[in-house]
Design a protein around this motif. Structure first.
Motif, PDB file in Angstrom:
ATOM      1  N   ILE A 181      -6.807   3.689   0.660  1.00  8.35           N
ATOM      2  CA  ILE A 181      -7.490   3.172   1.844  1.00  8.35           C
ATOM      3  C   ILE A 181      -8.981   2.989   1.564  1.00  8.35           C
ATOM      4  O   ILE A 181      -9.573   1.955   1.914  1.00  8.35           O
ATOM      5  CB  ILE A 181      -7.265   4.113   3.044  1.00  8.35           C
ATOM      6  N   ASN A 182      -9.605   3.963   0.932  1.00  4.33           N
ATOM      7  CA  ASN A 182     -11.030   3.865   0.628  1.00  4.33           C
ATOM      8  C   ASN A 182     -11.324   2.711  -0.328  1.00  4.33           C
ATOM      9  O   ASN A 182     -12.365   2.041  -0.213  1.00  4.33           O
ATOM     10  CB  ASN A 182     -11.533   5.182   0.043  1.00  4.33           C
ATOM     11  N   GLN A 183     -10.431   2.467  -1.274  1.00  2.71           N
ATOM     12  CA  GLN A 183     -10.605   1.331  -2.182  1.00  2.71           C
ATOM     13  C   GLN A 183     -10.600   0.018  -1.409  1.00  2.71           C
ATOM     14  O   GLN A 183     -11.391  -0.887  -1.697  1.00  2.71           O
ATOM     15  CB  GLN A 183      -9.497   1.335  -3.239  1.00  2.71           C
ATOM     16  N   HIS A 184      -9.710  -0.082  -0.432  1.00  2.00           N
ATOM     17  CA  HIS A 184      -9.646  -1.300   0.383  1.00  2.00           C
ATOM     18  C   HIS A 184     -10.870  -1.429   1.281  1.00  2.00           C
ATOM     19  O   HIS A 184     -11.426  -2.519   1.433  1.00  2.00           O
ATOM     20  CB  HIS A 184      -8.366  -1.291   1.229  1.00  2.00           C
ATOM     21  N   PHE A 194       1.179  20.198  -2.458  1.00  2.00           N
ATOM     22  CA  PHE A 194       1.929  18.940  -2.554  1.00  2.00           C
ATOM     23  C   PHE A 194       1.480  17.968  -1.458  1.00  2.00           C
ATOM     24  O   PHE A 194       1.262  16.782  -1.710  1.00  2.00           O
ATOM     25  CB  PHE A 194       3.426  19.206  -2.423  1.00  2.00           C
ATOM     26  N   LYS A 195       1.332  18.466  -0.225  1.00  2.00           N
ATOM     27  CA  LYS A 195       0.906  17.610   0.877  1.00  2.00           C
ATOM     28  C   LYS A 195      -0.528  17.119   0.664  1.00  2.00           C
ATOM     29  O   LYS A 195      -0.865  15.981   1.001  1.00  2.00           O
ATOM     30  CB  LYS A 195       1.013  18.364   2.204  1.00  2.00           C
ATOM     31  N   LYS A 196      -1.361  17.971   0.086  1.00  2.00           N
ATOM     32  CA  LYS A 196      -2.739  17.586  -0.223  1.00  2.00           C
ATOM     33  C   LYS A 196      -2.754  16.429  -1.224  1.00  2.00           C
ATOM     34  O   LYS A 196      -3.471  15.444  -1.045  1.00  2.00           O
ATOM     35  CB  LYS A 196      -3.472  18.800  -0.802  1.00  2.00           C
ATOM     36  N   TYR A 197      -1.938  16.534  -2.270  1.00  2.00           N
ATOM     37  CA  TYR A 197      -1.825  15.476  -3.278  1.00  2.00           C
ATOM     38  C   TYR A 197      -1.337  14.178  -2.632  1.00  2.00           C
ATOM     39  O   TYR A 197      -1.851  13.083  -2.917  1.00  2.00           O
ATOM     40  CB  TYR A 197      -0.866  15.935  -4.370  1.00  2.00           C
ATOM     41  N   GLN A 198      -0.365  14.291  -1.764  1.00  2.00           N
ATOM     42  CA  GLN A 198       0.203  13.130  -1.070  1.00  2.00           C
ATOM     43  C   GLN A 198      -0.857  12.446  -0.206  1.00  2.00           C
ATOM     44  O   GLN A 198      -1.017  11.217  -0.232  1.00  2.00           O
ATOM     45  CB  GLN A 198       1.376  13.606  -0.199  1.00  2.00           C
ATOM     46  N   LEU A 199      -1.602  13.239   0.539  1.00  3.16           N
ATOM     47  CA  LEU A 199      -2.628  12.705   1.433  1.00  3.16           C
ATOM     48  C   LEU A 199      -3.777  12.063   0.658  1.00  3.16           C
ATOM     49  O   LEU A 199      -4.228  10.961   0.996  1.00  3.16           O
ATOM     50  CB  LEU A 199      -3.168  13.814   2.332  1.00  3.16           C
ATOM     51  N   LEU A 200      -4.255  12.731  -0.374  1.00  3.19           N
ATOM     52  CA  LEU A 200      -5.404  12.215  -1.123  1.00  3.19           C
ATOM     53  C   LEU A 200      -5.079  10.903  -1.828  1.00  3.19           C
ATOM     54  O   LEU A 200      -5.940  10.028  -1.949  1.00  3.19           O
ATOM     55  CB  LEU A 200      -5.886  13.265  -2.126  1.00  3.19           C
ATOM     56  N   GLY A 201      -3.833  10.748  -2.296  1.00  3.18           N
ATOM     57  CA  GLY A 201      -3.425   9.479  -2.889  1.00  3.18           C
ATOM     58  C   GLY A 201      -3.460   8.357  -1.863  1.00  3.18           C
ATOM     59  O   GLY A 201      -3.891   7.230  -2.157  1.00  3.18           O
ATOM     60  N   TYR A 202      -3.014   8.664  -0.654  1.00  3.34           N
ATOM     61  CA  TYR A 202      -3.027   7.698   0.447  1.00  3.34           C
ATOM     62  C   TYR A 202      -4.459   7.309   0.819  1.00  3.34           C
ATOM     63  O   TYR A 202      -4.782   6.126   0.952  1.00  3.34           O
ATOM     64  CB  TYR A 202      -2.302   8.325   1.633  1.00  3.34           C
ATOM     65  N   MET A 207       0.828  -1.190   0.000  1.00  8.79           N
ATOM     66  CA  MET A 207       0.000   0.000   0.000  1.00  8.79           C
ATOM     67  C   MET A 207       0.870   1.250   0.000  1.00  8.79           C
ATOM     68  O   MET A 207       2.016   1.231   0.434  1.00  8.79           O
ATOM     69  CB  MET A 207      -0.908   0.018   1.237  1.00  8.79           C
ATOM     70  N   LYS A 208       0.327   2.342  -0.551  1.00  9.50           N
ATOM     71  CA  LYS A 208       1.021   3.618  -0.456  1.00  9.50           C
ATOM     72  C   LYS A 208       1.011   4.041   1.004  1.00  9.50           C
ATOM     73  O   LYS A 208      -0.049   4.114   1.624  1.00  9.50           O
ATOM     74  CB  LYS A 208       0.303   4.672  -1.305  1.00  9.50           C
ATOM     75  N   SER A 209       2.164   4.318   1.523  1.00 10.61           N
ATOM     76  CA  SER A 209       2.220   4.654   2.942  1.00 10.61           C
ATOM     77  C   SER A 209       2.758   6.061   3.134  1.00 10.61           C
ATOM     78  O   SER A 209       3.444   6.614   2.269  1.00 10.61           O
ATOM     79  CB  SER A 209       3.093   3.649   3.702  1.00 10.61           C
ATOM     80  N   LEU A 210       2.419   6.630   4.275  1.00  8.79           N
ATOM     81  CA  LEU A 210       2.940   7.931   4.669  1.00  8.79           C
ATOM     82  C   LEU A 210       4.003   7.704   5.729  1.00  8.79           C
ATOM     83  O   LEU A 210       3.839   6.863   6.614  1.00  8.79           O
ATOM     84  CB  LEU A 210       1.819   8.802   5.252  1.00  8.79           C
ATOM     85  N   SER A 211       5.092   8.432   5.651  1.00  8.14           N
ATOM     86  CA  SER A 211       6.107   8.326   6.699  1.00  8.14           C
ATOM     87  C   SER A 211       5.571   8.934   7.983  1.00  8.14           C
ATOM     88  O   SER A 211       4.556   9.646   7.983  1.00  8.14           O
ATOM     89  CB  SER A 211       7.394   9.033   6.273  1.00  8.14           C
ATOM     90  N   VAL A 212       6.224   8.654   9.083  1.00  2.00           N
ATOM     91  CA  VAL A 212       5.759   9.124  10.386  1.00  2.00           C
ATOM     92  C   VAL A 212       5.574  10.641  10.391  1.00  2.00           C
ATOM     93  O   VAL A 212       4.565  11.161  10.862  1.00  2.00           O
ATOM     94  CB  VAL A 212       6.753   8.704  11.491  1.00  2.00           C
ATOM     95  N   ASN A 213       6.539  11.350   9.845  1.00  2.00           N
ATOM     96  CA  ASN A 213       6.502  12.812   9.856  1.00  2.00           C
ATOM     97  C   ASN A 213       6.252  13.384   8.462  1.00  2.00           C
ATOM     98  O   ASN A 213       6.794  14.429   8.111  1.00  2.00           O
ATOM     99  CB  ASN A 213       7.818  13.364  10.429  1.00  2.00           C
ATOM    100  N   TRP A 214       5.405  12.733   7.691  1.00  2.00           N
ATOM    101  CA  TRP A 214       5.175  13.122   6.301  1.00  2.00           C
ATOM    102  C   TRP A 214       4.742  14.578   6.163  1.00  2.00           C
ATOM    103  O   TRP A 214       5.077  15.248   5.187  1.00  2.00           O
ATOM    104  CB  TRP A 214       4.109  12.208   5.680  1.00  2.00           C
ATOM    105  N   PHE A 215       4.001  15.094   7.116  1.00  2.00           N
ATOM    106  CA  PHE A 215       3.415  16.427   7.006  1.00  2.00           C
ATOM    107  C   PHE A 215       4.417  17.552   7.290  1.00  2.00           C
ATOM    108  O   PHE A 215       4.096  18.732   7.084  1.00  2.00           O
ATOM    109  CB  PHE A 215       2.212  16.557   7.955  1.00  2.00           C
ATOM    110  N   ILE A 216       5.616  17.210   7.776  1.00  2.00           N
ATOM    111  CA  ILE A 216       6.636  18.234   8.026  1.00  2.00           C
ATOM    112  C   ILE A 216       7.944  17.926   7.297  1.00  2.00           C
ATOM    113  O   ILE A 216       8.932  18.617   7.488  1.00  2.00           O
ATOM    114  CB  ILE A 216       6.928  18.390   9.538  1.00  2.00           C
TER     115      ILE A 216
END
Length: 238
Positions: free
Chosen positions: A30-33, A18-26, A1-10
């Protein structure tokens, strides 16, 4: 799965788009699963990131205490250094707060859906002890029937107790043992007798039968919830 690092937002570029794009992909993954009733590991990961954002927002130095199993010293130092930089830069502070507020709002619906699926699956589970349960029920076998599947999966389980700060928690480890065809011969009682006869290393096991009337994804949903429900059942009965 596409994952976010612990401190992805900083980490990296602190650009909102860019952070919005990163989050929405994640969240899309999750919603598909979730739409396929696949809860794990997505639900645990989503809860972690949601709480991580809240903790950062509330108290940036509380992360190590709250999430010791996920955060390394390097992660903690990154948070502290970023916070020190934030408080010296009003525009950076506003951008971080914008990212966090947006992320929490977007995560809310996914969290709600995940919890609803969890509660639904849990409501369809039925747990029943097979035979006499020993005084020490923390080691034994889990017999799992998944809806109308033509087999019963057997797992050896071991409940473990570990401490985190001032509290004690119970976890459970399972190992797949065998699969029995579902028929009038392989009843839960007959499977229990067979296990005791063949697997002499566990001479007096606790045996629990867990079944559901609806078929769910085994590894991503049913088995994790069956394990959690079994721990809860044993803890309540002990």
């Amino acid at each position: 799965m596409k994952s976010l690092s612990v401190n992805w937002f900083i980490e990296g570029s602190l650009d909102f788009e860019f952070k919005k794009y990163q989050l929405l992909g994640y969240l899309q993954q999750i919603n598909q699963h979730f739409n396929k009733t696949k809860l794990y590991p997505d639900l645990n990961d989503l809860i972690f990131h949601y709480n991580n954002l809240l903790k950062f927002k509330e108290n940036k130095t509380a992360l190590q205490k709250a999430f010791p199993e996920r955060l390394t010293n390097a992660d903690i130092e990154a948070v502290k250094l970023t916070y020190e930089k934030m408080v010296k830069d009003d525009s950076l502070m506003l951008e971080i707060e914008h990212i966090i507020s947006y992320s929490l709002r977007k995560m809310d619906p996914a969290l709600k859906e995940g919890r609803e699926i969890y509660e639904f699956v849990e409501s369809r589970l039925r747990i029943e002890p097979i035979g006499v349960i020993p005084l020490y029920p923390y080691h034994g076998y889990l017999l799992l029937r998944n809806g109308d599947e033509r087999s019963t999966n057997v797992y050896e389980y071991q409940v473990t107790i570990f401490e985190n700060h001032d509290e004690k928690y119970r976890g459970i480890n399972t190992t797949f043992v065998a699969s029995f065809e579902r028929n009038f011969i392989n009843t839960p009682e007959a499977i229990r007798k067979e296990l005791i006869h063949v697997r002499r290393e566990v001479p007096n096991p606790a045996v629990y039968h867990v079944e559901t009337d609806i078929k769910f994804p085994l590894e991503q949903t049913l088995l994790p919830l069956a394990k959690r429900s079994l721990v809860k059942h044993i803890s309540t009965a002990a």
